[in-house]
Write an enzyme that holds these catalytic residues in place. Sequence first.
Site, PDB file in Angstrom:
ATOM      1  N   THR A  14       0.840  -1.211   0.000  1.00 39.41           N
ATOM      2  CA  THR A  14       0.000   0.000   0.000  1.00 39.41           C
ATOM      3  C   THR A  14       0.872   1.258   0.000  1.00 39.41           C
ATOM      4  OG1 THR A  14      -1.621  -1.235   1.283  1.00 39.41           O
ATOM      5  CG2 THR A  14      -1.857   1.157   1.268  1.00 39.41           C
ATOM      6  N   VAL A  34      14.712  20.604  -4.364  1.00 37.88           N
ATOM      7  CA  VAL A  34      15.995  20.083  -3.872  1.00 37.88           C
ATOM      8  C   VAL A  34      17.114  20.098  -4.915  1.00 37.88           C
ATOM      9  CG1 VAL A  34      14.993  18.643  -2.056  1.00 37.88           C
ATOM     10  CG2 VAL A  34      15.276  17.685  -4.323  1.00 37.88           C
ATOM     11  N   LYS A 106       5.956   2.106  12.750  1.00 39.82           N
ATOM     12  CA  LYS A 106       5.802   2.513  14.166  1.00 39.82           C
ATOM     13  C   LYS A 106       6.122   1.373  15.116  1.00 39.82           C
ATOM     14  CE  LYS A 106       1.454   1.136  12.944  1.00 39.82           C
ATOM     15  NZ  LYS A 106       0.640   1.338  11.770  1.00 39.82           N
ATOM     16  N   ILE A 137      -0.367  13.343   8.800  1.00 38.78           N
ATOM     17  CA  ILE A 137      -0.272  14.560   9.637  1.00 38.78           C
ATOM     18  C   ILE A 137       1.203  14.794  10.006  1.00 38.78           C
ATOM     19  CG2 ILE A 137      -1.050  15.696  11.752  1.00 38.78           C
ATOM     20  CD1 ILE A 137      -3.321  13.652  11.928  1.00 38.78           C
ATOM     21  N   GLU A 191      -8.178  -4.399  10.233  1.00 34.17           N
ATOM     22  CA  GLU A 191      -7.447  -5.587   9.768  1.00 34.17           C
ATOM     23  C   GLU A 191      -8.253  -6.846  10.083  1.00 34.17           C
ATOM     24  OE1 GLU A 191      -3.990  -5.602   8.829  1.00 34.17           O
ATOM     25  OE2 GLU A 191      -3.706  -3.442   9.066  1.00 34.17           O
ATOM     26  N   LYS A 206       2.465   4.598  19.138  1.00 31.38           N
ATOM     27  CA  LYS A 206       2.582   5.962  18.620  1.00 31.38           C
ATOM     28  C   LYS A 206       2.773   6.969  19.756  1.00 31.38           C
ATOM     29  CE  LYS A 206      -0.146   4.604  14.649  1.00 31.38           C
ATOM     30  NZ  LYS A 206      -1.523   4.451  14.160  1.00 31.38           N
TER      31      LYS A 206
HETATM   32  N1  NAP Z   1      -1.021   1.233   5.188  1.00 28.60           N
HETATM   33  C1  NAP Z   1      -1.042   2.374   5.861  1.00 28.60           C
HETATM   34  O1  NAP Z   1      -1.964   3.186   5.740  1.00 28.60           O
HETATM   35  C2  NAP Z   1       0.094   2.722   6.787  1.00 28.60           C
HETATM   36  C3  NAP Z   1       0.051   3.936   7.501  1.00 28.60           C
HETATM   37  C4  NAP Z   1       1.135   4.278   8.328  1.00 28.60           C
HETATM   38  C5  NAP Z   1       2.196   3.407   8.449  1.00 28.60           C
HETATM   39  N2  NAP Z   1       2.175   2.236   7.770  1.00 28.60           N
HETATM   40  C6  NAP Z   1       3.328   1.346   7.918  1.00 28.60           C
HETATM   41  O2  NAP Z   1       3.951   1.196   6.652  1.00 28.60           O
HETATM   42  C7  NAP Z   1       4.521  -0.103   6.545  1.00 28.60           C
HETATM   43  C8  NAP Z   1       4.004  -0.795   5.288  1.00 28.60           C
HETATM   44  O3  NAP Z   1       2.597  -0.873   5.346  1.00 28.60           O
HETATM   45  P1  NAP Z   1       1.743  -1.334   4.062  1.00 28.60           P
HETATM   46  O4  NAP Z   1       0.326  -1.099   4.435  1.00 28.60           O
HETATM   47  O5  NAP Z   1       2.279  -0.718   2.832  1.00 28.60           O
HETATM   48  O6  NAP Z   1       2.025  -2.913   4.044  1.00 28.60           O
HETATM   49  P2  NAP Z   1       1.700  -3.936   2.876  1.00 28.60           P
HETATM   50  O7  NAP Z   1       0.672  -3.388   1.964  1.00 28.60           O
HETATM   51  O8  NAP Z   1       1.453  -5.242   3.512  1.00 28.60           O
HETATM   52  O9  NAP Z   1       3.062  -4.012   2.039  1.00 28.60           O
HETATM   53  C9  NAP Z   1       4.211  -4.648   2.518  1.00 28.60           C
HETATM   54  C10 NAP Z   1       5.184  -4.797   1.379  1.00 28.60           C
HETATM   55  O10 NAP Z   1       6.372  -5.326   1.865  1.00 28.60           O
HETATM   56  C11 NAP Z   1       6.714  -6.537   1.168  1.00 28.60           C
HETATM   57  N3  NAP Z   1       7.273  -7.427   2.170  1.00 28.60           N
HETATM   58  C12 NAP Z   1       6.763  -7.727   3.389  1.00 28.60           C
HETATM   59  N4  NAP Z   1       7.580  -8.549   4.048  1.00 28.60           N
HETATM   60  C13 NAP Z   1       8.638  -8.794   3.233  1.00 28.60           C
HETATM   61  C14 NAP Z   1       9.809  -9.576   3.343  1.00 28.60           C
HETATM   62  N5  NAP Z   1      10.076 -10.271   4.441  1.00 28.60           N
HETATM   63  N6  NAP Z   1      10.668  -9.578   2.303  1.00 28.60           N
HETATM   64  C15 NAP Z   1      10.408  -8.887   1.186  1.00 28.60           C
HETATM   65  N7  NAP Z   1       9.307  -8.097   1.030  1.00 28.60           N
HETATM   66  C16 NAP Z   1       8.439  -8.065   2.036  1.00 28.60           C
HETATM   67  C17 NAP Z   1       5.411  -7.053   0.570  1.00 28.60           C
HETATM   68  O11 NAP Z   1       5.707  -7.817  -0.584  1.00 28.60           O
HETATM   69  P3  NAP Z   1       4.548  -8.411  -1.529  1.00 28.60           P
HETATM   70  O12 NAP Z   1       3.877  -7.226  -2.142  1.00 28.60           O
HETATM   71  O13 NAP Z   1       5.222  -9.265  -2.522  1.00 28.60           O
HETATM   72  O14 NAP Z   1       3.646  -9.163  -0.607  1.00 28.60           O
HETATM   73  C18 NAP Z   1       4.704  -5.729   0.267  1.00 28.60           C
HETATM   74  O15 NAP Z   1       5.124  -5.245  -0.982  1.00 28.60           O
HETATM   75  C19 NAP Z   1       4.176  -0.816   7.853  1.00 28.60           C
HETATM   76  O16 NAP Z   1       5.252  -0.657   8.755  1.00 28.60           O
HETATM   77  C20 NAP Z   1       2.973  -0.055   8.363  1.00 28.60           C
HETATM   78  O17 NAP Z   1       2.827  -0.120   9.769  1.00 28.60           O
HETATM   79  C21 NAP Z   1       1.178   1.872   6.940  1.00 28.60           C
END
Ligand code: NAP
Length: 430
Positions: A14, A34, A106, A137, A191, A206
């Site tokens: 995402t 930049v 986080k 934010i 989730e 947080k």
């Molecule tokens: N989503 C939000 O709104 C949001 C907001 C604030 C903070 N965050 C933080 O941002 C981070 C990412 O969130 P997300 O929602 O983008 O997660 P996500 O949609 O589950 O994406 C995770 C990505 O990482 C890859 N991945 C996961 N484990 C891996 C591993 N061991 N080796 C290689 N690739 C790996 C996955 O690969 P595949 O695509 O191949 O599965 C996917 O592309 C998290 O720390 C989350 O807490 C998210």
Amino acid sequence: MKDTISVGLLGLGTVGSGVIKIIRENQEDIYHKVGCHVEVKKALVQDASKIRTVDIDQELLTTDADEILYNPDIDVVVEVIGGIEKARKYILAAFGQKKHVVTANKDLVALYGEELFQAARENGCDLFIEASVAGGIPIIRALVDGLASDRITKMMGIVNGTTNYILTKMSKHQLQYEEVLSEAQAKGFAEADPSADVNGLDAARKMAILSTLGFSTNVSLDDVSVEGISGLTNDDIEYGKRLGYTIKLLGIAKRDNESVEISVQSTLLPQKHPLSSVNDEYNAVFVNGESVGETMFYGPGAGELPTATAIVSDLIAVLKNMRLGVCGKSHTASYNEKKLKTDEAIELKNYFRLHVKDEPGVFSQITTLFASQGVSMEKIVQKPLREQKAAEVVIVTHKSNKKVLDSVYDALLAADVVDSVQSRMRVEVC
Ligand SMILES: NC(=O)c1ccc[n+]([C@@H]2O[C@H](COP(=O)([O-])OP(=O)(O)OC[C@H]3O[C@@H](n4cnc5c(N)ncnc54)[C@H](OP(=O)(O)O)[C@@H]3O)[C@@H](O)[C@H]2O)c1
């Protein structure tokens, strides 16, 4: 400085996809800000055959983290894979290779923030974490830059969108907790496993990060007292409304003299407080500074583009530091010794909802119980529960200290006239 800075993305889910979209969309603006172009050179994924929500060249993908971490062409690593151990290992390896890091993680920062910032400093690297709290934010930047000249005394945050969505729907539509949670899961606001959200752990992480930065004290997750929303009922929400309150899962961090208290819990907030009108999946952080007074930061706490905006802004901060030759100098280690408030030093009001025997003299026994602990009542509501031959009593206390209120709670549990303590919550004043 090079004309093009290369970025390695650890993760293309995402948030990672949003980062690519924003860099593409705003490439010209970034160049003007930049003085160089930004190119995503590689993206680490688990499954390279997966269909992506962003149009990319397959050559960009790798399942081998070393292709990013040990690639001499990559200057900055953006960690958006989530999880703890792998993310930590990769970030430390990136610093070892003198690469700057931006992360949204986080969970990791709340546990290992201090270690990561130290490793960044030792390697002359930047580490930016804006997206780790409240998504879009810019609250971290507000604390460490915008309010750097002030002494922050209090932060109150609605920092978990899932629970705020659930509480808003329960309150507006008189729906039960389980019903709203299922609907939130179906709509993607919660989730499949919502436990970290509903039990308050996500908000606690947080608040630990905000307290560490806002108070310059190394606050760990264990220092945060945490209660979630899963025991909350519509009865409490309706009583809250009747008494002039809105119930929110609130992170509260306070500093008096040099002692701090940090907690996350369902809290009755006066309806006139600005945080009471923060609804649905939105987040907000209310910050009090000794000189500035009250400030509030509001916006989307998660989501692809809001979170990616925070990451790309961090990336721009890294590029500016690279141009100025000041990388690794933005973050200072926490300089205040950690002193947590004792329960006697934590002042608060409580809300109690009791089921009591419907007999003469019961009410006076309850009043005596509170008075014997030195706690006075600010508001009382009483209602008969006819089928159960019992009565429901709701009490909001005046301010007292937490230790005394814990004793009141224990005494209520032990009292013969009290059938059950249905709920106990914190009440915050404006
Ligand atoms: N989503 C939000 O709104 C949001 C907001 C604030 C903070 N965050 C933080 O941002 C981070 C990412 O969130 P997300 O929602 O983008 O997660 P996500 O949609 O589950 O994406 C995770 C990505 O990482 C890859 N991945 C996961 N484990 C891996 C591993 N061991 N080796 C290689 N690739 C790996 C996955 O690969 P595949 O695509 O191949 O599965 C996917 O592309 C998290 O720390 C989350 O807490 C998210």
